[in-house]
Motif scaffolding. Structure first.
Motif, PDB file in Angstrom:
ATOM      1  N   THR A  59       0.833  -1.199   0.000  1.00 30.93           N
ATOM      2  CA  THR A  59       0.000   0.000   0.000  1.00 30.93           C
ATOM      3  C   THR A  59       0.871   1.253   0.000  1.00 30.93           C
ATOM      4  O   THR A  59       0.660   2.178  -0.786  1.00 30.93           O
ATOM      5  CB  THR A  59      -0.921   0.005   1.245  1.00 30.93           C
ATOM      6  N   GLU A  60       1.886   1.274   0.877  1.00 35.78           N
ATOM      7  CA  GLU A  60       2.741   2.454   1.020  1.00 35.78           C
ATOM      8  C   GLU A  60       3.577   2.736  -0.223  1.00 35.78           C
ATOM      9  O   GLU A  60       3.868   3.887  -0.532  1.00 35.78           O
ATOM     10  CB  GLU A  60       3.676   2.279   2.223  1.00 35.78           C
ATOM     11  N   LEU A  61       3.996   1.694  -0.920  1.00 35.26           N
ATOM     12  CA  LEU A  61       4.909   1.870  -2.055  1.00 35.26           C
ATOM     13  C   LEU A  61       4.215   1.701  -3.407  1.00 35.26           C
ATOM     14  O   LEU A  61       4.877   1.528  -4.425  1.00 35.26           O
ATOM     15  CB  LEU A  61       6.089   0.890  -1.929  1.00 35.26           C
ATOM     16  N   GLU A  62       2.905   1.751  -3.400  1.00 38.91           N
ATOM     17  CA  GLU A  62       2.147   1.609  -4.643  1.00 38.91           C
ATOM     18  C   GLU A  62       2.596   2.649  -5.658  1.00 38.91           C
ATOM     19  O   GLU A  62       2.732   3.825  -5.340  1.00 38.91           O
ATOM     20  CB  GLU A  62       0.650   1.767  -4.356  1.00 38.91           C
ATOM     21  N   GLY A  63       2.880   2.184  -6.876  1.00 42.37           N
ATOM     22  CA  GLY A  63       3.339   3.086  -7.918  1.00 42.37           C
ATOM     23  C   GLY A  63       4.842   3.289  -7.938  1.00 42.37           C
ATOM     24  O   GLY A  63       5.399   3.808  -8.892  1.00 42.37           O
ATOM     25  N   LYS A  64       5.533   2.862  -6.861  1.00 40.15           N
ATOM     26  CA  LYS A  64       6.992   3.008  -6.794  1.00 40.15           C
ATOM     27  C   LYS A  64       7.688   1.658  -6.966  1.00 40.15           C
ATOM     28  O   LYS A  64       8.720   1.563  -7.623  1.00 40.15           O
ATOM     29  CB  LYS A  64       7.407   3.607  -5.448  1.00 40.15           C
ATOM     30  N   ALA A  65       7.124   0.627  -6.333  1.00 38.49           N
ATOM     31  CA  ALA A  65       7.718  -0.708  -6.392  1.00 38.49           C
ATOM     32  C   ALA A  65       6.596  -1.741  -6.448  1.00 38.49           C
ATOM     33  O   ALA A  65       5.496  -1.493  -5.961  1.00 38.49           O
ATOM     34  CB  ALA A  65       8.596  -0.960  -5.166  1.00 38.49           C
ATOM     35  N   THR A  66       6.902  -2.883  -7.035  1.00 41.98           N
ATOM     36  CA  THR A  66       5.949  -3.986  -7.077  1.00 41.98           C
ATOM     37  C   THR A  66       6.180  -4.842  -5.832  1.00 41.98           C
ATOM     38  O   THR A  66       7.317  -5.223  -5.548  1.00 41.98           O
ATOM     39  CB  THR A  66       6.175  -4.849  -8.338  1.00 41.98           C
ATOM     40  N   ILE A  67       5.124  -5.119  -5.102  1.00 40.52           N
ATOM     41  CA  ILE A  67       5.200  -6.007  -3.945  1.00 40.52           C
ATOM     42  C   ILE A  67       4.360  -7.224  -4.294  1.00 40.52           C
ATOM     43  O   ILE A  67       3.178  -7.102  -4.605  1.00 40.52           O
ATOM     44  CB  ILE A  67       4.670  -5.334  -2.656  1.00 40.52           C
ATOM     45  N   ALA A  68       4.990  -8.403  -4.260  1.00 40.53           N
ATOM     46  CA  ALA A  68       4.312  -9.607  -4.730  1.00 40.53           C
ATOM     47  C   ALA A  68       4.578 -10.771  -3.786  1.00 40.53           C
ATOM     48  O   ALA A  68       5.479 -10.726  -2.955  1.00 40.53           O
ATOM     49  CB  ALA A  68       4.781  -9.948  -6.138  1.00 40.53           C
ATOM     50  N   LYS A  69       3.753 -11.816  -3.943  1.00 39.33           N
ATOM     51  CA  LYS A  69       3.939 -13.019  -3.126  1.00 39.33           C
ATOM     52  C   LYS A  69       3.767 -14.247  -4.006  1.00 39.33           C
ATOM     53  O   LYS A  69       3.035 -14.216  -5.000  1.00 39.33           O
ATOM     54  CB  LYS A  69       2.977 -13.028  -1.949  1.00 39.33           C
ATOM     55  N   ILE A  70       4.480 -15.303  -3.622  1.00 41.49           N
ATOM     56  CA  ILE A  70       4.411 -16.564  -4.357  1.00 41.49           C
ATOM     57  C   ILE A  70       4.177 -17.679  -3.345  1.00 41.49           C
ATOM     58  O   ILE A  70       4.980 -17.865  -2.423  1.00 41.49           O
ATOM     59  CB  ILE A  70       5.714 -16.831  -5.136  1.00 41.49           C
ATOM     60  N   ASN A  71       3.073 -18.401  -3.518  1.00 43.23           N
ATOM     61  CA  ASN A  71       2.777 -19.555  -2.679  1.00 43.23           C
ATOM     62  C   ASN A  71       3.646 -20.706  -3.181  1.00 43.23           C
ATOM     63  O   ASN A  71       3.470 -21.192  -4.298  1.00 43.23           O
ATOM     64  CB  ASN A  71       1.286 -19.893  -2.793  1.00 43.23           C
ATOM     65  N   VAL A  72       4.612 -21.142  -2.355  1.00 43.13           N
ATOM     66  CA  VAL A  72       5.575 -22.158  -2.801  1.00 43.13           C
ATOM     67  C   VAL A  72       4.921 -23.517  -3.034  1.00 43.13           C
ATOM     68  O   VAL A  72       5.445 -24.332  -3.794  1.00 43.13           O
ATOM     69  CB  VAL A  72       6.768 -22.295  -1.824  1.00 43.13           C
ATOM     70  N   ASP A  73       3.777 -23.767  -2.392  1.00 44.74           N
ATOM     71  CA  ASP A  73       3.071 -25.037  -2.628  1.00 44.74           C
ATOM     72  C   ASP A  73       2.458 -25.062  -4.028  1.00 44.74           C
ATOM     73  O   ASP A  73       2.383 -26.105  -4.663  1.00 44.74           O
ATOM     74  CB  ASP A  73       1.960 -25.243  -1.591  1.00 44.74           C
ATOM     75  N   GLU A  74       2.016 -23.893  -4.494  1.00 49.46           N
ATOM     76  CA  GLU A  74       1.377 -23.805  -5.811  1.00 49.46           C
ATOM     77  C   GLU A  74       2.372 -23.533  -6.932  1.00 49.46           C
ATOM     78  O   GLU A  74       2.085 -23.802  -8.094  1.00 49.46           O
ATOM     79  CB  GLU A  74       0.314 -22.696  -5.799  1.00 49.46           C
ATOM     80  N   GLN A  75       3.527 -22.979  -6.601  1.00 49.62           N
ATOM     81  CA  GLN A  75       4.533 -22.605  -7.610  1.00 49.62           C
ATOM     82  C   GLN A  75       5.917 -23.158  -7.243  1.00 49.62           C
ATOM     83  O   GLN A  75       6.884 -22.407  -7.076  1.00 49.62           O
ATOM     84  CB  GLN A  75       4.604 -21.066  -7.728  1.00 49.62           C
ATOM     85  N   PRO A  76       6.047 -24.485  -7.123  1.00 52.33           N
ATOM     86  CA  PRO A  76       7.346 -25.037  -6.695  1.00 52.33           C
ATOM     87  C   PRO A  76       8.478 -24.750  -7.678  1.00 52.33           C
ATOM     88  O   PRO A  76       9.640 -24.665  -7.277  1.00 52.33           O
ATOM     89  CB  PRO A  76       7.075 -26.541  -6.572  1.00 52.33           C
ATOM     90  N   GLU A  77       8.153 -24.572  -8.965  1.00 52.49           N
ATOM     91  CA  GLU A  77       9.199 -24.297  -9.955  1.00 52.49           C
ATOM     92  C   GLU A  77       9.895 -22.971  -9.665  1.00 52.49           C
ATOM     93  O   GLU A  77      11.117 -22.861  -9.765  1.00 52.49           O
ATOM     94  CB  GLU A  77       8.629 -24.251 -11.384  1.00 52.49           C
ATOM     95  N   LEU A  78       9.112 -21.952  -9.302  1.00 52.54           N
ATOM     96  CA  LEU A  78       9.701 -20.645  -8.995  1.00 52.54           C
ATOM     97  C   LEU A  78      10.540 -20.715  -7.722  1.00 52.54           C
ATOM     98  O   LEU A  78      11.622 -20.136  -7.657  1.00 52.54           O
ATOM     99  CB  LEU A  78       8.612 -19.579  -8.862  1.00 52.54           C
ATOM    100  N   ALA A  79      10.049 -21.413  -6.718  1.00 53.59           N
ATOM    101  CA  ALA A  79      10.809 -21.556  -5.476  1.00 53.59           C
ATOM    102  C   ALA A  79      12.146 -22.233  -5.767  1.00 53.59           C
ATOM    103  O   ALA A  79      13.202 -21.794  -5.300  1.00 53.59           O
ATOM    104  CB  ALA A  79      10.006 -22.348  -4.451  1.00 53.59           C
ATOM    105  N   SER A  80      12.111 -23.274  -6.571  1.00 54.91           N
ATOM    106  CA  SER A  80      13.318 -24.004  -6.933  1.00 54.91           C
ATOM    107  C   SER A  80      14.272 -23.133  -7.759  1.00 54.91           C
ATOM    108  O   SER A  80      15.482 -23.125  -7.536  1.00 54.91           O
ATOM    109  CB  SER A  80      12.919 -25.258  -7.714  1.00 54.91           C
ATOM    110  N   GLN A  81      13.718 -22.390  -8.698  1.00 58.26           N
ATOM    111  CA  GLN A  81      14.520 -21.541  -9.578  1.00 58.26           C
ATOM    112  C   GLN A  81      15.361 -20.540  -8.787  1.00 58.26           C
ATOM    113  O   GLN A  81      16.484 -20.230  -9.173  1.00 58.26           O
ATOM    114  CB  GLN A  81      13.590 -20.791 -10.538  1.00 58.26           C
ATOM    115  N   PHE A  82      14.822 -20.052  -7.670  1.00 54.90           N
ATOM    116  CA  PHE A  82      15.532 -19.049  -6.882  1.00 54.90           C
ATOM    117  C   PHE A  82      16.152 -19.621  -5.600  1.00 54.90           C
ATOM    118  O   PHE A  82      16.545 -18.868  -4.708  1.00 54.90           O
ATOM    119  CB  PHE A  82      14.613 -17.862  -6.581  1.00 54.90           C
ATOM    120  N   GLY A  83      16.230 -20.937  -5.514  1.00 52.59           N
ATOM    121  CA  GLY A  83      16.907 -21.576  -4.398  1.00 52.59           C
ATOM    122  C   GLY A  83      16.244 -21.345  -3.054  1.00 52.59           C
ATOM    123  O   GLY A  83      16.925 -21.264  -2.036  1.00 52.59           O
ATOM    124  N   VAL A  84      14.915 -21.240  -3.050  1.00 50.99           N
ATOM    125  CA  VAL A  84      14.199 -21.026  -1.792  1.00 50.99           C
ATOM    126  C   VAL A  84      14.115 -22.360  -1.046  1.00 50.99           C
ATOM    127  O   VAL A  84      13.469 -23.291  -1.500  1.00 50.99           O
ATOM    128  CB  VAL A  84      12.788 -20.451  -2.059  1.00 50.99           C
TER     129      VAL A  84
END
Length: 103
Positions: free
Chosen positions: A43-68
């Motif tokens: 909310t505070e940084l809207e328009g300045k930075a993207t704030i996002a979330k990734i559910n690792v159970d639903e997106q295991p490929e992304l978690a793996s790609q970034f060594g989470v």
């Protein structure tokens, strides 16, 4: 509100500017502590930075790609490239300072 990313939307969301991505899961206790902080920043940084979330159970490929290996893991991206990686619950001030340092 933080944007929920999938492998289909990930690259488009982080390729330009600054993005903070929270890797989390609904069953993770520390993630539940981190989530309100991430939402406040979105909310505070809207328009300045993207704030996002990734559910690792639903997106295991992304978690793996970034060594989470453990969650929550927050990765800061600048123009599509990871520039900082934080594991464990982070304070709002620490995250905000890191984001503003990349803007």
């Amino acid at each position: 509100m933080a944007v929920a990313l999938t492998k289909e939307t990930f690259n488009e969301s982080v390729q330009n500017g600054v993005a903070l991505v929270d890797f989390w899961a609904p069953w993770c206790g520390p993630c539940k502590m981190q989530l309100p902080i991430v939402e406040e920043l979105s909310t505070e940084l809207e328009g300045k930075a993207t704030i996002a979330k990734i559910n690792v159970d639903e997106q295991p490929e992304l978690a793996s790609q970034f060594g989470v290996m453990s969650i929550p893991t927050l990765i800061l991206f600048k123009d599509g490239q990871p520039v900082d990686k934080m594991v464990g619950v982070q304070s709002k001030d620490a995250l905000k300072n890191k984001i503003q340092g990349q803007l």
